[in-house]
Design a protein around this motif. Sequence first.
Motif, PDB file in Angstrom:
ATOM      1  N   GLY A 156       6.438 -14.359   8.374  1.00 30.28           N
ATOM      2  CA  GLY A 156       5.676 -14.633   9.491  1.00 30.28           C
ATOM      3  C   GLY A 156       4.164 -14.754   9.001  1.00 30.28           C
ATOM      4  N   PHE A 157       3.278 -15.259  10.173  1.00 32.96           N
ATOM      5  CA  PHE A 157       1.871 -15.332   9.575  1.00 32.96           C
ATOM      6  C   PHE A 157       1.415 -14.195   8.971  1.00 32.96           C
ATOM      7  CE2 PHE A 157       1.967 -17.968  13.686  1.00 32.96           C
ATOM      8  CZ  PHE A 157       1.494 -19.230  12.930  1.00 32.96           C
ATOM      9  N   CYS A 158       0.516 -14.546   7.708  1.00 31.01           N
ATOM     10  CA  CYS A 158       0.117 -13.364   7.029  1.00 31.01           C
ATOM     11  C   CYS A 158       1.023 -12.316   6.349  1.00 31.01           C
ATOM     12  CB  CYS A 158      -1.130 -12.787   7.667  1.00 31.01           C
ATOM     13  SG  CYS A 158      -2.323 -13.614   8.607  1.00 31.01           S
ATOM     14  N   ASP A 159       2.080 -12.663   6.280  1.00 30.39           N
ATOM     15  CA  ASP A 159       3.199 -12.017   5.758  1.00 30.39           C
ATOM     16  C   ASP A 159       3.403 -10.792   6.661  1.00 30.39           C
ATOM     17  OD1 ASP A 159       5.312 -11.675   3.655  1.00 30.39           O
ATOM     18  OD2 ASP A 159       4.180 -10.073   2.717  1.00 30.39           O
ATOM     19  N   GLY A 160       3.145 -10.794   7.816  1.00 28.94           N
ATOM     20  CA  GLY A 160       3.473  -9.842   8.793  1.00 28.94           C
ATOM     21  C   GLY A 160       2.183  -9.070   9.088  1.00 28.94           C
ATOM     22  N   PHE A 161       1.070  -9.261   8.531  1.00 33.64           N
ATOM     23  CA  PHE A 161      -0.293  -8.604   8.976  1.00 33.64           C
ATOM     24  C   PHE A 161      -0.943  -9.458  10.032  1.00 33.64           C
ATOM     25  CE2 PHE A 161       1.116  -7.021   4.894  1.00 33.64           C
ATOM     26  CZ  PHE A 161       0.868  -5.704   4.808  1.00 33.64           C
TER      27      PHE A 161
ATOM     28  N   SER B 115      -5.986  -3.566   1.488  1.00 27.42           N
ATOM     29  CA  SER B 115      -6.781  -3.748   0.168  1.00 27.42           C
ATOM     30  C   SER B 115      -5.466  -3.914  -0.783  1.00 27.42           C
ATOM     31  CB  SER B 115      -7.338  -2.633  -0.100  1.00 27.42           C
ATOM     32  OG  SER B 115      -6.679  -1.365  -0.254  1.00 27.42           O
ATOM     33  N   THR B 116      -4.209  -3.645  -0.613  1.00 26.98           N
ATOM     34  CA  THR B 116      -3.310  -3.558  -1.558  1.00 26.98           C
ATOM     35  C   THR B 116      -2.284  -4.750  -1.403  1.00 26.98           C
ATOM     36  OG1 THR B 116      -1.762  -2.431  -0.044  1.00 26.98           O
ATOM     37  CG2 THR B 116      -2.747  -1.027  -1.694  1.00 26.98           C
ATOM     38  N   ARG B 117      -3.017  -5.808  -0.507  1.00 26.72           N
ATOM     39  CA  ARG B 117      -2.258  -7.124  -0.408  1.00 26.72           C
ATOM     40  C   ARG B 117      -3.170  -8.234  -0.758  1.00 26.72           C
ATOM     41  NH1 ARG B 117       2.670  -8.340   1.575  1.00 26.72           N
ATOM     42  NH2 ARG B 117       3.988  -6.228   1.621  1.00 26.72           N
ATOM     43  N   LEU B 118      -3.047  -9.313  -1.297  1.00 23.89           N
ATOM     44  CA  LEU B 118      -4.190 -10.254  -1.607  1.00 23.89           C
ATOM     45  C   LEU B 118      -3.429 -11.689  -1.298  1.00 23.89           C
ATOM     46  CD1 LEU B 118      -4.810  -8.561  -5.061  1.00 23.89           C
ATOM     47  CD2 LEU B 118      -6.426  -8.705  -3.076  1.00 23.89           C
ATOM     48  N   TRP B 119      -4.383 -12.564  -1.805  1.00 22.86           N
ATOM     49  CA  TRP B 119      -4.419 -14.041  -1.430  1.00 22.86           C
ATOM     50  C   TRP B 119      -4.478 -14.434  -0.007  1.00 22.86           C
ATOM     51  CZ3 TRP B 119      -5.441 -18.282  -3.465  1.00 22.86           C
ATOM     52  CH2 TRP B 119      -4.915 -19.454  -3.276  1.00 22.86           C
ATOM     53  N   ARG B 120      -4.648 -15.547   0.367  1.00 24.11           N
ATOM     54  CA  ARG B 120      -4.846 -15.829   1.809  1.00 24.11           C
ATOM     55  C   ARG B 120      -3.685 -15.538   2.738  1.00 24.11           C
ATOM     56  NH1 ARG B 120      -5.637 -21.990   0.211  1.00 24.11           N
ATOM     57  NH2 ARG B 120      -3.478 -22.428   0.045  1.00 24.11           N
ATOM     58  N   ASP B 121      -2.564 -15.485   2.342  1.00 22.11           N
ATOM     59  CA  ASP B 121      -1.245 -14.966   3.064  1.00 22.11           C
ATOM     60  C   ASP B 121      -0.879 -13.650   3.014  1.00 22.11           C
ATOM     61  OD1 ASP B 121      -0.187 -15.120   0.588  1.00 22.11           O
ATOM     62  OD2 ASP B 121       0.925 -16.727   1.084  1.00 22.11           O
ATOM     63  N   CYS B 122      -1.506 -12.557   2.025  1.00 28.31           N
ATOM     64  CA  CYS B 122      -1.252 -11.288   2.301  1.00 28.31           C
ATOM     65  C   CYS B 122       0.078 -11.193   1.365  1.00 28.31           C
ATOM     66  CB  CYS B 122      -1.321 -10.834   3.440  1.00 28.31           C
ATOM     67  SG  CYS B 122      -2.758 -10.575   4.321  1.00 28.31           S
ATOM     68  N   SER B 123       0.306 -12.086   0.645  1.00 25.68           N
ATOM     69  CA  SER B 123       1.764 -11.818  -0.004  1.00 25.68           C
ATOM     70  C   SER B 123       1.796 -11.411  -1.242  1.00 25.68           C
ATOM     71  CB  SER B 123       2.416 -13.468   0.032  1.00 25.68           C
ATOM     72  OG  SER B 123       1.414 -14.249  -0.889  1.00 25.68           O
ATOM     73  N   PHE B 124       0.623 -11.237  -2.142  1.00 25.47           N
ATOM     74  CA  PHE B 124       0.395 -10.692  -3.445  1.00 25.47           C
ATOM     75  C   PHE B 124       0.244  -9.155  -3.122  1.00 25.47           C
ATOM     76  CE2 PHE B 124      -0.430 -15.013  -4.021  1.00 25.47           C
ATOM     77  CZ  PHE B 124       0.363 -15.274  -5.531  1.00 25.47           C
ATOM     78  N   VAL B 125       0.935  -8.397  -3.678  1.00 26.31           N
ATOM     79  CA  VAL B 125       0.908  -6.807  -3.833  1.00 26.31           C
ATOM     80  C   VAL B 125       0.153  -6.463  -5.137  1.00 26.31           C
ATOM     81  CG1 VAL B 125       2.500  -4.689  -3.584  1.00 26.31           C
ATOM     82  CG2 VAL B 125       3.336  -6.908  -2.495  1.00 26.31           C
ATOM     83  N   ALA B 126      -0.630  -5.250  -4.721  1.00 25.60           N
ATOM     84  CA  ALA B 126      -1.203  -4.524  -6.038  1.00 25.60           C
ATOM     85  C   ALA B 126      -0.953  -3.377  -5.911  1.00 25.60           C
ATOM     86  CB  ALA B 126      -2.979  -5.016  -5.745  1.00 25.60           C
ATOM     87  N   GLU B 127      -0.605  -2.643  -6.986  1.00 20.95           N
ATOM     88  CA  GLU B 127      -0.410  -1.375  -7.199  1.00 20.95           C
ATOM     89  C   GLU B 127      -1.719  -0.504  -7.459  1.00 20.95           C
ATOM     90  OE1 GLU B 127       2.663   1.895  -9.435  1.00 20.95           O
ATOM     91  OE2 GLU B 127       2.838  -0.291  -9.687  1.00 20.95           O
ATOM     92  N   THR B 128      -1.866   0.449  -6.994  1.00 18.85           N
ATOM     93  CA  THR B 128      -3.132   1.464  -7.147  1.00 18.85           C
ATOM     94  C   THR B 128      -3.017   2.156  -8.510  1.00 18.85           C
ATOM     95  OG1 THR B 128      -3.396   1.596  -4.684  1.00 18.85           O
ATOM     96  CG2 THR B 128      -4.868   3.125  -6.042  1.00 18.85           C
ATOM     97  N   LEU B 129      -3.921   1.871  -9.169  1.00 21.42           N
ATOM     98  CA  LEU B 129      -4.142   3.050 -10.560  1.00 21.42           C
ATOM     99  C   LEU B 129      -5.319   4.017 -10.151  1.00 21.42           C
ATOM    100  CD1 LEU B 129      -4.790  -0.164 -12.995  1.00 21.42           C
ATOM    101  CD2 LEU B 129      -2.644   1.261 -12.661  1.00 21.42           C
ATOM    102  N   ILE B 130      -5.157   5.122 -10.640  1.00 23.05           N
ATOM    103  CA  ILE B 130      -5.751   6.424 -10.327  1.00 23.05           C
ATOM    104  C   ILE B 130      -6.893   6.546 -11.670  1.00 23.05           C
ATOM    105  CG2 ILE B 130      -5.698   9.028  -9.870  1.00 23.05           C
ATOM    106  CD1 ILE B 130      -4.777   6.971  -7.739  1.00 23.05           C
ATOM    107  N   LYS B 131      -8.125   6.729 -11.614  1.00 26.00           N
ATOM    108  CA  LYS B 131      -8.898   6.954 -12.675  1.00 26.00           C
ATOM    109  C   LYS B 131      -8.413   8.375 -13.136  1.00 26.00           C
ATOM    110  CE  LYS B 131     -12.498   7.091 -10.056  1.00 26.00           C
ATOM    111  NZ  LYS B 131     -11.964   6.960  -8.832  1.00 26.00           N
TER     112      LYS B 131
END
Length: 1222
Positions: free
Chosen positions: A481-486, A499-515
Motif C-alpha cells: 500500500g501507500f508508503c509500504d503501510g506507513f 528512521s529504519t525505513r528509507l526512500w520515498r516509499d519507506c521500502s528500504f530497511v536499515a538495520e541499527t548498528l550499536i556504537k
Amino acid sequence: MWRVVVLFLGWTRAAVGECPSEVVEYPPSGGSFGIGSEHGGGYEDGAVACWVLEVEGSAITVSFDFVHTEFQRDFVRVVRDDGEVEIELSGELTTPYVVRVETRKISVEFSADETYHSEPLTMQLGFRASYFDSSDGRCVNECNQKHGVCTNGLCDCEEEWGPDGTTDCSIATTKLTNDFTFQIQNLTIGAWAYFRFDVPHTETVLVELVDYGGVDADPRLMIARDTVPTLSHYRYNDWFNWYYDCSDIHYLRGDIGPGTYFVGVTNDRFRAKDDGLFANLTLRVGTTPGEYRCLLDCNGHGTCDTSTGDCACDEGWEGSEVNAPDTCQFEINQDLVLEGPLESSVRIGNWDYYAISVPSSSKSTLRTTLFVEFASLSPHSYPVVFARYGEVPRLWQGYLPTYDAFDADVGDRAGFELVQGQRQVLLLNSSVLRAGVWYVGVYNIWGHNGAEQYNSHDTCTYRIEANFFSAGTPCPSTANGFCDGFACDFNSGECACPSTRLWRDCSFVAETLIKNGATISRRALAVEDTEYFLVSLSRADLDAKKNVVVTVKVSSSSSSQTTTPVVLARFGDLPFPNDLSKYDDHDLLSTFYHDPTHQILLDAEELESAGPGDWYVAVNNPESSQSSLDFSISVLWAAEVPCPAKNNLTCSDAGACVASLGRCDCDDGFAMDDCSADGVFRLSRDNPSTNSGPPIAPDDWAFWSIVVGCEDRKVKVTFHTWNDGALPFLVMRRGKLPLMATGTYDYWDYYTGENGNEPTQIIQVTACYEACPSGCCVSPLYPGTSFSTGAPQPGVYYVGVYNLPIAGESIVDYSMEISVSFTSSAVEKKICTNCAEGFAGRACEEPCPGVAPVDVYSNSPSGTDSVCSGNGACSQTTSPPLCSCDDGFVGAECELSCPTKSNDDHHDEFCSGRGVCDLSDGEATCVCEPPYGGPACADACPESCGPNGRCSFADHACVCDDGYVGDVCEFECPGGGVCSSRGRCVVVHSYHGDPLRAACECDDAYHGTDCDLQCPFAGAPEALECAGNGVCTLSSEDDASAFCECFAGFRGTACDEPLNATTVDEEEEEATTSKKKKKTSTSTTKHQAGGFGRAASAGLAATAVALLVLAVAAVLLAERRKREISRYERLVREGLAVVVDAKAQALVTAAPTVAIVFAAELARGFVFRGFDDVWLGTRADAAVATNANTIPLNIFPFFFDTRARNLNLTLRQDMVEEYFTE
C-alpha cells in the motif's frame, strides 16, 4: 596554441642480416618462432626482436598462426634481403595468415612502443609463425583439404571458404543473397561468423543484424572487401550502434562499388559475458542505385520511403530512437487500465508504449492529477519511464542513456538515477496535465552502452498503474500500500517513514548498528544488491567529541579479488553511488584496490557539522563482482583514531597527524588524505599553464586548482605527456580532490583517458547546446571529451592526473594548460567582471574565505564550500577578500562559533547575551560581562559572596576566605585558625540537604567542637589513644573536655592499668570484713544503747552529710541525663538524625532494634551504647529498608576501636522510647 609531439621509440630497421646482434635469431626451416603468447603473458613494452629466415630455394612462405598486437603501435614486418619491406602487420589478423616472398632470405622484425595502451580493439599478445621453402609451389595445409586450388604457392579458395591468397581456405564464409535471413546460433565469446556477397556494380546495400538472444552476449558487425574483417582490419564498422548499444539492431547501409565483400559478426571478447550469441543477419539490396531499403522492412507495420530509408509507421506502431531509421517494431498499447495495475515485461533495448486519453475538464469529469506508478520486478534490469504529450518518448540516437538523453516531457530522475529505475513515479499535476493523448514509454536500457552505471542485465518484468486524482497528492506505494503501510500525507504526497525505513516509499530497511557494539555478519549478498545500516547520534554523543569508524570486512569465504563491496555513508538519507551529491563519505579507494577491509571515518568535526541525527551506511555488492558477498560490519566509537598512512608511513611523513580527527594536516606542497600526492598548484588567467611539475610515479597523483568565478563560463583542461610508458588519467572535481575511482570525480576524459590512457587528454565543460544541437550530451573531441551538460557552477575545481599502477614509467615530461572562457549564450562575453557570490578580484579569480579551503582532501571534510561559512559577509573590495563575521562567529572563514544558551524567549543567544565572542588561541571564546562567567556567560555565583569570599566563574561557586565556608561564605568556622589547625571546616546539612552551620571535621586523635581536645596516649612499643584499651569520650559539659572511657578489664586515666585477679580478691575480702564489722557494731549497739548517747548524735550528723552528698550526686546525674537527652532531641529536630522503623510500630519491644541515620558530618566522633543491634547507613539505605536487621553496603566512617569486642552505645532504651518513637 599547444603542439603534440609523437615519438616512435624503437630501433632503426636494417637490411637482412644486419639485425642487431643482441636480438637476432636463426630458426630452422619448419620451426616455430615469435614473441609473446596467445593464451596469456604477452610481450613487454618496448620489446624488439629479429629472425633471419633462409632457404635453399627461391621462395619462402611464412604462415602466421596467430597475430595480435596493439594496432598501429606494435608491428611485425617481413623484410626482403634488399631491405625493402614486403608487408607490415599490426593488430589482429585471421589465421593462418600467409605471406609468400620470392627470395631465398628474409627477416621478420618485431618492434613495440614503450606504452601499454589497453585499448578495446586489440591486445598486447604477440605472434607465432613458421616458414618453409615454397619454391616448389606448395601451399599451406594443401588449401584445407582441397577447399581451394593451390596456384604458385597460394590458395585460390572456393566460394564459401576464406578469402583468396592470404589463407589456407579454412575459414567458412556463408554466401548471402538479397532478402535472405541467416540465423547465427550460440556464437561463443571471441568467435567469428563470416559471410560474403558479391556486388557486380555500384549498389545501395543494407546489412542488418538483429540480436534476439541473451543480454550478456555482445555482437559486432563489420564488413571488409576481398578479405575477412577483424577488430582491427575492416572497411565498414557499425561502431556507433555497438558502442552506444541502445537497441537489438545493428546495421550498415550505403552505396558500395563492385567487388567481393565479407561480413564478419563476432561476440565481442571484451564486453560479452555469455557464450550464446543468437542473431538474424539479413542482406537487403536496392533495386537501383540510391534506393535505400528500410530496417526490418518496416516490420510489416509501415511504408518504406526509399529516398531516405525511413519508415512511415502505421497508426499504433512506433520505432525507438530520435533521428534513427524507424523500425515500426513497437506497438502502442491502449490497455493501461485505470484504477488497476498492469503487469508486463520488456526486453533489453526495447520499448513498451501506452496511451492514456485525458478528457477535457468539466465539472463532472474534473481530473487535475495523473499519477503513473512503475515498479520493476527484475532487480538486475535498468528501466526508465517517461511520459510525453502527443508523441511517444524516444532516446536521442548516439547518446549515452542518461536521463537527459531522452526526448520526453515528464520523468522521474531520482527514481531512474538513484534506485536504478526500480521504482519510478510520474506525477502530472494541474500545471502540466492537459487534455489530449499522453504516451507513457517504458525503455529497458541495453547492457553495453559505454556507461557502466546505466547497464541493464535482464529482461524487465514490471508492474505499472495509472490513476486520476481530483484532490490531494498520492504517496508512492508498494505491494503493502501507500508508503509500504506507513503514514501518507496526502497534502504533500510524502510518506512519514520511521528512521529504519528509507526512500520515498519507506521500502528500504536499515538495520541499527550499536556504537562499540557487537559485529553484524551477513552472508550471500547477491551481485548488485545492497544492504543498509543505521548509526544514530544524539546531542550528547556529539558533545563527547568522538569519532565514528565503520568497518566492513570481506569474509574469508569471499575473495576480495573477485568480490569487493562499495561502502558509502550519508547523513539523513540513503547513500547512492551514482551521484556525488547523494553520499557524504566513502571508502572507494579500498574498492579500487580490492582491499578485504573497508573503513569509513566520520570524524568529530564532520559529525558536529551534520548535527544530531541518523547516519546511513550502504554496503553494495557491485556489478563488477563475480560472486555473492559475505561480510561483517561493526562501529567503533573513539576519541582518537589512527591517521591515514601510505607504505606504513603515517601521513606519508609529509604532514602531522591530528588523532582527535584521524586526519592529516599536510605540509605545503602535499595533498590527499594521506599527504602522499603533490599539490595543490594554482593555475589562473595570469598563469594558465605549466610545462613542468613533480614526477608522477605509477599509482601516484599530482593536483592543480582553477577558479570559476562567474556564470556562463566554459572550462577546458588539456594535459599532455611525452613519456610513452606512462598511463595517465585526467579527472576534475568541484570542491574536493578527485580520485581514480568511479564516483569520486565530476568530469573525466572518458574517450581518450578512461578508454586508452592516451598521452593527450582533454576535458571540456560547457553549456548545453554548445556541442549538442539537441540539448545536453557527452561527446568526443578527438582527443578528449566534451561535457556539454551545463556551464560549470562557480567554484574551485581541482584537476588531478593519476598514473595507473601498471604504468611502465613515471610521468616526468608533461604539460598542463587551462582556459576559462565565455559560452556562446553568456551575457558577459568577456573577462569576468560580474562576479558570482563568493568571488572577487580581476577576472573574479579570488575566492572569498570559506569557498577555497586551506586544507583540501579527497574524502575528509574540506570546509563548508560556502562564503564565510554562511556566517558572515565577504568584502569584495579588498584583495584578498575578507570576511566580516556575524555576531557569535569568528575565524578567517567565520567557521568558529561561541557557545549559546536559550534566553527567556527560548531563543539561543551567543554568550547568553552577556558577553562578546572573541578568537583566542584558535578557538572561539566568550568574554563575559561582570558578574557573569562560564563558557557561555551563563554562570554566576548563587548570589554575592559577601565580605568573606569572592566568585570563581571557572568553578561556578564562591571561593571563601580562610575561616569561612558555605555557598556564599556565610558560616564562620569554630576554633582559632580554622578548627585549631587540626581539622577541616565543613558545612553541616540537614537530612533534607539544607545548610545549617559550620562544623569541624577533626584530624585523627583530636576531638571537640574546635578540635582542641585530646585524650591521653599510652602503650608500647607505640603510644595509642587511651592505650588502645578504651575510647575517647567528650564530657557532658558541652564537650568541654575529653577523657578515656576504658573497656572492661582496664582502668586508669589512659586505660593503661589492667585489672588482675589478685586485686579483685583483695577488694572482695575487704568488702566481707566491712560487712562483719558492721554486723558486730550493730549487735553491740543493741546491747549498749544506753551507753552511747554522744556517739548517736555524731552518727546522725554523718548520715545527714551522706544524704546531702547523695542528693547532690542525684541532681548532677539528672542534669547530665537531661543534657544528653536534649542533645539527641536537637539532632532529631534539626533533621540530623532520624529513626526508621519499616513496620511503623513502637521501637520498644522485647528485643528492640533501632535504625539510626546520621549526616556524615556529625557521624564522626559519636559513640552509642545500650542496644544489641544498630544499623548505620545512608538516607537512601534507610528509605528502602524492609527490616532493621538488614546490613547496608554503605557504612559511615565512625571512629571505633577495631579491637573492641562490643560496640558501646551512650543511648539508652528509655531515651529512645521517650524521644525517638515518632
